[in-house]
Scaffold this motif. Structure first.
Motif, PDB file in Angstrom:
ATOM      1  N   CYS A 266      27.416  33.875  -0.825  1.00 17.28           N
ATOM      2  CA  CYS A 266      28.512  33.034  -0.314  1.00 17.28           C
ATOM      3  C   CYS A 266      29.689  33.917   0.117  1.00 17.28           C
ATOM      4  CB  CYS A 266      28.952  32.045  -1.392  1.00 17.28           C
ATOM      5  SG  CYS A 266      30.491  31.192  -0.999  1.00 17.28           S
ATOM      6  N   SER A 267      30.109  33.743   1.362  1.00 19.45           N
ATOM      7  CA  SER A 267      31.118  34.646   1.939  1.00 19.45           C
ATOM      8  C   SER A 267      32.454  34.564   1.213  1.00 19.45           C
ATOM      9  CB  SER A 267      31.306  34.320   3.422  1.00 19.45           C
ATOM     10  OG  SER A 267      31.671  32.957   3.579  1.00 19.45           O
ATOM     11  N   ARG A 268      32.831  33.388   0.736  1.00 18.43           N
ATOM     12  CA  ARG A 268      34.104  33.245   0.028  1.00 18.43           C
ATOM     13  C   ARG A 268      33.962  33.677  -1.445  1.00 18.43           C
ATOM     14  NH1 ARG A 268      38.253  29.790   2.396  1.00 18.43           N
ATOM     15  NH2 ARG A 268      38.320  30.456   4.556  1.00 18.43           N
ATOM     16  N   ILE A 275      34.659  29.160  -5.360  1.00 20.05           N
ATOM     17  CA  ILE A 275      33.545  28.319  -4.882  1.00 20.05           C
ATOM     18  C   ILE A 275      32.211  28.892  -5.381  1.00 20.05           C
ATOM     19  CG2 ILE A 275      33.632  29.577  -2.654  1.00 20.05           C
ATOM     20  CD1 ILE A 275      32.320  26.003  -3.122  1.00 20.05           C
ATOM     21  N   PRO A 277      28.390  27.535  -4.874  1.00 23.26           N
ATOM     22  CA  PRO A 277      27.456  26.507  -4.404  1.00 23.26           C
ATOM     23  C   PRO A 277      26.277  26.273  -5.337  1.00 23.26           C
ATOM     24  CG  PRO A 277      27.382  28.464  -2.993  1.00 23.26           C
ATOM     25  CD  PRO A 277      28.555  28.625  -3.897  1.00 23.26           C
ATOM     26  N   CYS A 301      35.513  26.109  -0.289  1.00 18.56           N
ATOM     27  CA  CYS A 301      34.424  26.415   0.649  1.00 18.56           C
ATOM     28  C   CYS A 301      34.993  26.443   2.068  1.00 18.56           C
ATOM     29  CB  CYS A 301      33.350  25.331   0.530  1.00 18.56           C
ATOM     30  SG  CYS A 301      32.185  25.300   1.896  1.00 18.56           S
ATOM     31  N   SER A 302      34.584  27.413   2.857  1.00 20.28           N
ATOM     32  CA  SER A 302      35.057  27.501   4.253  1.00 20.28           C
ATOM     33  C   SER A 302      34.159  26.724   5.200  1.00 20.28           C
ATOM     34  CB  SER A 302      35.086  28.964   4.693  1.00 20.28           C
ATOM     35  OG  SER A 302      33.749  29.459   4.790  1.00 20.28           O
ATOM     36  N   GLY A 303      33.002  26.286   4.723  1.00 17.09           N
ATOM     37  CA  GLY A 303      32.053  25.586   5.596  1.00 17.09           C
ATOM     38  C   GLY A 303      31.271  26.519   6.500  1.00 17.09           C
ATOM     39  N   CYS A 304      31.204  27.809   6.145  1.00 15.16           N
ATOM     40  CA  CYS A 304      30.550  28.780   7.035  1.00 15.16           C
ATOM     41  C   CYS A 304      29.071  28.476   7.236  1.00 15.16           C
ATOM     42  CB  CYS A 304      30.734  30.202   6.504  1.00 15.16           C
ATOM     43  SG  CYS A 304      29.710  30.610   5.068  1.00 15.16           S
ATOM     44  N   GLY A 305      28.428  27.888   6.236  1.00 14.77           N
ATOM     45  CA  GLY A 305      27.037  27.481   6.405  1.00 14.77           C
ATOM     46  C   GLY A 305      25.998  28.483   5.951  1.00 14.77           C
ATOM     47  N   LEU A 306      26.416  29.655   5.502  1.00 17.83           N
ATOM     48  CA  LEU A 306      25.414  30.656   5.086  1.00 17.83           C
ATOM     49  C   LEU A 306      24.470  30.097   4.034  1.00 17.83           C
ATOM     50  CD1 LEU A 306      26.993  34.207   4.660  1.00 17.83           C
ATOM     51  CD2 LEU A 306      25.206  33.473   6.243  1.00 17.83           C
ATOM     52  N   CYS A 307      25.043  29.345   3.067  1.00 15.68           N
ATOM     53  CA  CYS A 307      24.223  28.869   1.952  1.00 15.68           C
ATOM     54  C   CYS A 307      23.059  27.994   2.425  1.00 15.68           C
ATOM     55  CB  CYS A 307      25.085  28.119   0.940  1.00 15.68           C
ATOM     56  SG  CYS A 307      26.144  26.868   1.663  1.00 15.68           S
ATOM     57  N   ARG A 319      25.936  23.416   1.942  1.00 17.23           N
ATOM     58  CA  ARG A 319      27.161  23.271   2.735  1.00 17.23           C
ATOM     59  C   ARG A 319      27.427  21.811   3.093  1.00 17.23           C
ATOM     60  NH1 ARG A 319      28.184  24.899   8.405  1.00 17.23           N
ATOM     61  NH2 ARG A 319      25.970  24.534   8.755  1.00 17.23           N
ATOM     62  N   ILE A 322      28.403  19.805   0.042  1.00 19.03           N
ATOM     63  CA  ILE A 322      29.768  20.186  -0.355  1.00 19.03           C
ATOM     64  C   ILE A 322      30.784  19.483   0.548  1.00 19.03           C
ATOM     65  CG2 ILE A 322      31.417  22.135  -0.265  1.00 19.03           C
ATOM     66  CD1 ILE A 322      29.141  23.884  -1.444  1.00 19.03           C
TER      67      ILE A 322
HETATM   68  S1  SF4 Z   1      29.445  27.041   3.329  1.00 16.66           S
HETATM   69 FE1  SF4 Z   1      28.280  27.831   1.590  1.00 16.66          FE
HETATM   70  S2  SF4 Z   1      28.317  30.053   1.863  1.00 16.66           S
HETATM   71 FE2  SF4 Z   1      29.942  29.245   3.158  1.00 16.66          FE
HETATM   72  S3  SF4 Z   1      31.796  29.271   1.879  1.00 16.66           S
HETATM   73 FE3  SF4 Z   1      30.871  27.252   1.604  1.00 16.66          FE
HETATM   74  S4  SF4 Z   1      29.579  27.434  -0.201  1.00 16.66           S
HETATM   75 FE4  SF4 Z   1      30.039  29.532   0.491  1.00 16.66          FE
END
Ligand code: SF4
Ligand code: SF4
Length: 448
Positions: A266-268, A275, A277, A301-307, A319, A322
């Motif tokens: 998770c980037s954050r 955060i 996940p 969460c930034s909503g980046c979507g990596l997870c 994501r 969340i």
């Molecule tokens: S979308 Fe997923 S990976 Fe990105 S910040 Fe939120 S929980 Fe972390």
């Protein structure tokens, strides 16, 4: 120029963040900043517009950034960019010596996703952590993207309002291209300019493959549109965006093995944000309420979507769940809790996701095409200009059906005390419809 003067010019000319949530640019100006950062990360796969616009308009963009730095009294100007954007870097290097009254420099970003998240841009270029839940100004920084600063330049120099948006049109289209589109243009017409779709059964992603959303040909360009990506309806990216929350919860209950991979990457979380996940998915799938932290911490969460697009080998939707959960508790009046960042993960560098690897994992390598910048004049017959295009209050129409308008004329204003900006017509013509959602303009000669 004083901060007050700059603020009123940016507001009157309708300058907002050109992408993302579209935060009104005047509202970011703050004398507490010692650093202004130009964000040229462009970390979403397939998107090309920022590096192309930067390469062509480095002079104008850096002039505007300097104007911002002077107005807020910041000593540092940083251009955040990836080392692989060679043409844009050459253009920047040719301009930077003109700004010797500031500490002006390039700050290289890693070729990873999501390098363009403002919190990550600040950390990578200054070593500072934006406290969880705060804006970059809490770390003494203001961050603007490339096109926002180009719009600011024209606003400052010519009082030219924002009426157009650069967008990359790519994926399964005949001629991938980056265009300067009038706001309010229909997506179907945008696709035609790229030669149309090359496949019969397709979906359209508005924005990048990671953070964009599915759209339709009837949708229209806004000040925050960045890309239109045509993909087969069966494509992984399209399918991942068709999440049905109750099904996603049931799937999490069935197969989430609590492997922690989503949190590990998770980037954050890697920057020390609270955060988590994996803990959220575990709590949600068990219906656990003893500890509410995994739920409350969704605010970070930034909503980046990596997870959900990359990390989870079980193909689960952290994501999206969340986002639904965060929206729900916000609506219920829950406020973001105060939080402090933990130390940065010592293995953060090793855990960051390479852009090329992400592109391959998303099955997008075949669509990673040139999409050259083409600035032909585009004037559709009819524009449908929406009144709510970004974060902040919607604009209020100040024209009525039958009115004639000139190119650049204000057609919707914003109350003095509201966060927001007015909207201007991209072309001369007649108003053929006004509702509480949009203003429709038909192109035509304006004799006024
Ligand atoms: S979308 Fe997923 S990976 Fe990105 S910040 Fe939120 S929980 Fe972390
Ligand atoms: S990566 Fe997937 S399976 Fe593993 S904990 Fe996260 S949601 Fe569960």
């Amino acid at each position: 120029m004083t901060l007050t003067e700059l603020s009123s010019i940016l507001r009157e000319c309708g300058v907002v963040g050109a992408g993302g949530a579209g935060f009104p640019s005047y509202a970011k100006l703050n004398e507490k900043a010692d650093t202004v950062i130009l964000n040229c990360a462009e970390c979403e796969p397939l998107l090309k517009l920022h590096r192309q616009v930067m390469a062509k308009y480095a002079h104008e963009i850096l002039r505007a950034l300097h104007e911002v730095a002077c107005a807020v009294g910041a000593d540092n100007m940083i251009v955040a960019i990836k080392p692989t954007y060679h043409t844009a870097i050459s253009a920047i290097e040719a301009e930077l010596p003109s700004y010797d009254d500031k500490h002006a420099r390039i700050g290289f970003l890693p070729s990873t996703f999501p390098a363009g998240d403002e919190v990550i841009v600040v950390y990578e270029t200054t070593g500072r952590i934006v406290p969880p839940g705060k804006l970059p100004i809490a770390a003494g920084c203001i961050v603007y993207n490339v096109e926002t600063m180009l719009n600011a330049y024209y606003a400052i120099k010519e009082r030219r309002p924002v009426t157009h948006k650069y967008c990359t049109v790519t994926g399964a289209v005949k001629h991938p291209v980056t265009l300067r589109l009038p706001i309010g243009m229909k997506v179907s017409e945008v696709l035609s300019l790229a030669g149309g779709a090359t496949i019969p059964d397709y979906a359209i992603v508005d924005g990048g493959p990671m953070m964009g959303k599915l759209t339709t040909e009837n949708d229209v360009v806004t000040k925050t549109s960045n890309a239109y990506i045509v993909l087969p309806t069966s494509h992984y990216v399209v399918q991942k965006k068709k999440v049905h929350s109750p099904v996603a919860v049931n799937r999490a209950k069935s197969v989430c093995c609590h492997c922690n991979m989503c949190t590990s990457l998770c980037s954050r979380h890697l920057l020390g944000y609270p955060i988590d996940p994996s803990k959220f998915m575990t709590a949600l799938s068990a219906g656990a309420t003893g500890d509410i932290k995994p739920y409350i911490n969704t605010f970070f969460c930034s909503g980046c979507g990596l997870c959900e697009m990359y990390s989870c080998f079980q193909d689960l939707n952290a994501r999206s769940l969340i986002a639904v959960f965060k929206g729900g508790i916000r609506k219920g009046g829950v406020k973001m809790p105060p939080a402090e960042a933990a130390p940065v993960d010592p293995l953060r560098r090793e855990k960051m996701v390479a852009h090329t690897r992400l592109t391959a994992r998303l099955n997008l390598t075949q669509y990673n095409q040139e999409a050259l910048l083409d600035e032909r004049v585009i004037e559709p017959d009819i524009l449908t200009i929406t009144l709510s295009q970004h974060i902040g209050a919607p604009a209020v129409p100040c024209v009525k059906e039958g009115d004639r308008v000139t190119a650049g004329q204000e057609i919707a204003g914003i109350p003095d005390d509201a966060l927001g900006v007015p909207i201007h017509s991209p072309l001369a013509g007649s108003v053929i419809g006004v509702s509480d959602k949009a203003i429709r303009i038909k192109k035509g000669e304006n004799k006024r």
